[in-house]
Motif scaffolding. Structure first.
Motif, PDB file in Angstrom:
ATOM      1  N   LEU A 227     -14.901  -7.405  -2.527  1.00 33.80           N
ATOM      2  CA  LEU A 227     -15.045  -6.402  -1.478  1.00 33.80           C
ATOM      3  C   LEU A 227     -13.927  -6.471  -0.446  1.00 33.80           C
ATOM      4  CD1 LEU A 227     -18.900  -6.609  -0.858  1.00 33.80           C
ATOM      5  CD2 LEU A 227     -17.665  -4.759  -1.974  1.00 33.80           C
ATOM      6  N   THR A 228     -12.925  -7.300  -0.661  1.00 34.06           N
ATOM      7  CA  THR A 228     -11.840  -7.418   0.310  1.00 34.06           C
ATOM      8  C   THR A 228     -10.460  -7.187  -0.301  1.00 34.06           C
ATOM      9  OG1 THR A 228     -11.779  -9.824  -0.073  1.00 34.06           O
ATOM     10  CG2 THR A 228     -13.137  -9.033   1.747  1.00 34.06           C
ATOM     11  N   ARG A 229     -10.329  -7.241  -1.605  1.00 38.31           N
ATOM     12  CA  ARG A 229      -9.022  -7.083  -2.242  1.00 38.31           C
ATOM     13  C   ARG A 229      -8.726  -5.608  -2.458  1.00 38.31           C
ATOM     14  NH1 ARG A 229      -7.175 -10.047  -7.915  1.00 38.31           N
ATOM     15  NH2 ARG A 229      -5.054  -9.220  -7.984  1.00 38.31           N
ATOM     16  N   ALA A 230      -7.697  -5.102  -1.800  1.00 37.11           N
ATOM     17  CA  ALA A 230      -7.350  -3.679  -1.903  1.00 37.11           C
ATOM     18  C   ALA A 230      -6.880  -3.353  -3.317  1.00 37.11           C
ATOM     19  CB  ALA A 230      -6.257  -3.320  -0.896  1.00 37.11           C
ATOM     20  N   GLY A 231      -7.254  -2.173  -3.776  1.00 41.45           N
ATOM     21  CA  GLY A 231      -6.878  -1.714  -5.106  1.00 41.45           C
ATOM     22  C   GLY A 231      -7.872  -2.038  -6.190  1.00 41.45           C
ATOM     23  N   MET A 232      -8.948  -2.769  -5.864  1.00 44.37           N
ATOM     24  CA  MET A 232      -9.927  -3.139  -6.879  1.00 44.37           C
ATOM     25  C   MET A 232     -10.770  -1.925  -7.259  1.00 44.37           C
ATOM     26  SD  MET A 232      -9.402  -6.250  -7.634  1.00 44.37           S
ATOM     27  CE  MET A 232     -10.877  -6.730  -8.480  1.00 44.37           C
ATOM     28  N   PRO A 233     -11.014  -1.724  -8.548  1.00 44.29           N
ATOM     29  CA  PRO A 233     -11.883  -0.607  -8.962  1.00 44.29           C
ATOM     30  C   PRO A 233     -13.353  -0.977  -8.791  1.00 44.29           C
ATOM     31  CG  PRO A 233     -11.042  -1.756 -10.883  1.00 44.29           C
ATOM     32  CD  PRO A 233     -10.413  -2.426  -9.692  1.00 44.29           C
ATOM     33  N   LEU A 234     -14.067  -0.172  -8.036  1.00 47.05           N
ATOM     34  CA  LEU A 234     -15.497  -0.356  -7.830  1.00 47.05           C
ATOM     35  C   LEU A 234     -16.221   0.881  -8.325  1.00 47.05           C
ATOM     36  CD1 LEU A 234     -15.557  -1.895  -4.225  1.00 47.05           C
ATOM     37  CD2 LEU A 234     -15.534  -3.103  -6.406  1.00 47.05           C
ATOM     38  N   HIS A 235     -17.543   0.815  -8.279  1.00 40.52           N
ATOM     39  CA  HIS A 235     -18.376   1.950  -8.672  1.00 40.52           C
ATOM     40  C   HIS A 235     -19.464   2.102  -7.619  1.00 40.52           C
ATOM     41  CE1 HIS A 235     -16.413   0.793 -12.428  1.00 40.52           C
ATOM     42  NE2 HIS A 235     -16.630   2.018 -12.846  1.00 40.52           N
ATOM     43  N   ILE A 236     -19.708   3.319  -7.223  1.00 43.82           N
ATOM     44  CA  ILE A 236     -20.676   3.605  -6.168  1.00 43.82           C
ATOM     45  C   ILE A 236     -21.743   4.549  -6.711  1.00 43.82           C
ATOM     46  CG2 ILE A 236     -19.267   5.512  -5.264  1.00 43.82           C
ATOM     47  CD1 ILE A 236     -20.301   4.802  -2.483  1.00 43.82           C
ATOM     48  N   LYS A 237     -22.982   4.266  -6.333  1.00 46.70           N
ATOM     49  CA  LYS A 237     -24.112   5.109  -6.740  1.00 46.70           C
ATOM     50  C   LYS A 237     -24.891   5.506  -5.492  1.00 46.70           C
ATOM     51  CE  LYS A 237     -28.032   3.656  -8.541  1.00 46.70           C
ATOM     52  NZ  LYS A 237     -29.065   4.502  -7.866  1.00 46.70           N
ATOM     53  N   PRO A 238     -24.855   6.796  -5.125  1.00 48.79           N
ATOM     54  CA  PRO A 238     -25.660   7.225  -3.980  1.00 48.79           C
ATOM     55  C   PRO A 238     -27.146   7.004  -4.224  1.00 48.79           C
ATOM     56  CG  PRO A 238     -23.966   8.854  -4.502  1.00 48.79           C
ATOM     57  CD  PRO A 238     -23.974   7.853  -5.632  1.00 48.79           C
TER      58      PRO A 238
ATOM     59  N   ARG B 232     -20.317   6.283  -9.975  1.00 51.49           N
ATOM     60  CA  ARG B 232     -19.000   6.870 -10.227  1.00 51.49           C
ATOM     61  C   ARG B 232     -17.926   5.905  -9.724  1.00 51.49           C
ATOM     62  NH1 ARG B 232     -16.920   9.072  -5.469  1.00 51.49           N
ATOM     63  NH2 ARG B 232     -18.438   9.349  -3.785  1.00 51.49           N
ATOM     64  N   LYS B 233     -16.733   6.048 -10.266  1.00 49.70           N
ATOM     65  CA  LYS B 233     -15.654   5.111  -9.970  1.00 49.70           C
ATOM     66  C   LYS B 233     -14.995   5.455  -8.643  1.00 49.70           C
ATOM     67  CE  LYS B 233     -11.489   3.082 -12.001  1.00 49.70           C
ATOM     68  NZ  LYS B 233     -10.537   3.111 -13.144  1.00 49.70           N
ATOM     69  N   VAL B 234     -14.708   4.415  -7.842  1.00 50.90           N
ATOM     70  CA  VAL B 234     -13.966   4.546  -6.590  1.00 50.90           C
ATOM     71  C   VAL B 234     -12.970   3.395  -6.515  1.00 50.90           C
ATOM     72  CG1 VAL B 234     -15.771   5.765  -5.311  1.00 50.90           C
ATOM     73  CG2 VAL B 234     -15.748   3.272  -5.347  1.00 50.90           C
ATOM     74  N   THR B 235     -12.014   3.522  -5.599  1.00 49.39           N
ATOM     75  CA  THR B 235     -10.994   2.487  -5.409  1.00 49.39           C
ATOM     76  C   THR B 235     -11.136   1.917  -4.011  1.00 49.39           C
ATOM     77  OG1 THR B 235      -9.506   3.636  -6.910  1.00 49.39           O
ATOM     78  CG2 THR B 235      -8.525   1.981  -5.488  1.00 49.39           C
ATOM     79  N   LEU B 236     -11.067   0.601  -3.917  1.00 53.73           N
ATOM     80  CA  LEU B 236     -11.190  -0.083  -2.636  1.00 53.73           C
ATOM     81  C   LEU B 236      -9.852   0.000  -1.910  1.00 53.73           C
ATOM     82  CD1 LEU B 236     -13.048  -1.825  -0.823  1.00 53.73           C
ATOM     83  CD2 LEU B 236     -12.111  -3.833  -1.975  1.00 53.73           C
ATOM     84  N   ALA B 237      -9.842   0.691  -0.759  1.00 55.75           N
ATOM     85  CA  ALA B 237      -8.613   0.819   0.025  1.00 55.75           C
ATOM     86  C   ALA B 237      -8.396  -0.365   0.954  1.00 55.75           C
ATOM     87  CB  ALA B 237      -8.633   2.114   0.835  1.00 55.75           C
ATOM     88  N   GLY B 238      -9.451  -1.019   1.370  1.00 52.97           N
ATOM     89  CA  GLY B 238      -9.339  -2.181   2.247  1.00 52.97           C
ATOM     90  C   GLY B 238     -10.702  -2.770   2.512  1.00 52.97           C
ATOM     91  N   GLY B 239     -10.723  -4.050   2.876  1.00 52.32           N
ATOM     92  CA  GLY B 239     -11.985  -4.721   3.150  1.00 52.32           C
ATOM     93  C   GLY B 239     -11.782  -5.957   4.004  1.00 52.32           C
TER      94      GLY B 239
END
Length: 350
Positions: free
Chosen positions: A158-169, A176-183
């Motif tokens: 949750l802190t490494r920028a550029g890591m591919p994550l997935h978010i579910k409302p 769905r896939k999202v990209t971590l911009a910063g943490g």
């Protein structure tokens, strides 16, 4: 007489002309079957539909150039948008951050393959290759940052920028896939996370209650020899050692006890660290009742995850050896599941 005859002759010729202009009626049509008339009409309409324009290949309708005025308007809109981005320092900074987001590691770029299993729950992503790592509590600030309550032992997810994550409302079924911009890690399992494309408070407010997942096939965490992921223990078969103490466990007779159905962490049972151990929840196998009665709740037991009791864990063979003290497997319980009625009941009768 000649004038009268001439006048009558002209009237007769006029009436004959009128009669000739009337439409001629085919007597066969008057006595035709109505169904036959419908078939004839359908045949005529289908024949007209089959007609194709033989000059379509010479048409230039799709090669019409755009109106010069519309082209100028679109170009001016693009220039105005670029000027707004240059004049707005906040937006310009966000665009630069997007360009500076590093690429994910090669392990996190592997293609996902979803299992084809009947036990998959379409509403639970953890059953088809995802791992829950946190929940978005709400927005933080006005620049798109969100506050996340983490549930992972690896903060770099949750802190490494550029890591591919997935978010579910909250009301969606699949992530769905999202990209971590910063943490940022702020302590006590609390994180500040910014996702790519979310740069204002309004967009961050819409993510309240969403769950963040990490694909297990794209895991970049390197485990040591004595470390393992908790979710890997679920589904292992549990065997009890029946031989004498002090001998090799692999050569001793064993008996199937059950299957691991869950893991209970010590933090969930006690807030004092070190007072309790992690425990595995085992669903016992009833040898007397084979096959098991459908609808009957399964007996469960908690076994402490300590080396003195859990002597061996083999993930390759998907088995686990235990040497419990006497009476531990007798402390069984049944999990009570609450039933939710999602329908209106009929009105009560007097």
């Amino acid at each position: 007489l000649w004038a009268a005859n001439k006048k009558g002759h002209t009237e007769d010729s006029a009436t004959n002309k009128k009669r000739t202009n009337r439409p001629t009626v085919d007597p066969n049509v008057l006595f035709a079957n109505p169904q036959q008339q419908q078939r004839q009409q359908k045949g005529s309409s289908s024949s007209t539909k089959r007609k194709k324009n033989k000059y379509s290949q010479f048409s230039k309708a799709d090669k019409i150039e755009k109106d010069p005025l519309e082209a100028l308007l679109e170009e001016s809109e693009r220039k105005l948008q670029s000027l707004r981005e240059e004049m707005d320092p906040v937006l310009r900074k966000k665009r630069e951050q997007e360009r500076n987001i590093p690429a994910p590691p090669p392990e996190a770029s592997t293609r996902l393959e979803f299992p084809n299993n009947k036990d998959i729950d379409p509403y639970d992503p953890t059953t088809f290759g995802y791992m829950e790592i946190g929940t978005i509590v709400g927005p933080h600030g006005v620049h798109g940052w969100t506050k996340v309550e983490g549930c992972t032992d690896f903060p770099e997810r949750l802190t490494r920028a550029g890591m591919p994550l997935h978010i579910k409302p909250a009301r969606k079924r699949a992530p769905r896939k999202v990209t971590l911009a910063g943490g940022k890690f702020i302590g006590d399992d609390q994180f500040l996370v910014q996702l790519q494309g979310i740069y204002n408070r309004t967009a961050a407010e819409k993510l309240r209650g969403a769950t963040l997942y990490y694909a297990t096939q794209q895991d970049t965490v390197e485990l040591q020899d004595d470390e393992m992921i908790v979710s890997d223990l679920v589904g292992l078969e549990v065997y009890r050692i029946l031989g004498e103490e002090g001998k090799d466990d692999d050569n001793q007779p064993r008996r199937l006890v059950g299957t691991v159905v869950g893991v209970v962490l010590a933090e969930e049972m006690c807030s004092i660290p070190g007072l309790l151990h992690d425990q595995i929840e085992v669903g016992l196998v009833n040898e007397e009742e084979q096959p098991p009665t459908p609808g009957r709740p399964q007996d469960l037991v908690l076994i402490p995850l300590v080396p003195e009791i859990v002597t061996k864990i083999d993930l390759a063979e998907k088995m686990l050896l235990v040497d419990p003290p006497s009476g531990l497997l007798d402390l069984t319980y049944v999990r009570e599941e609450k039933v939710k009625i999602k329908a209106l009941l009929p009105p009560a009768k007097d």
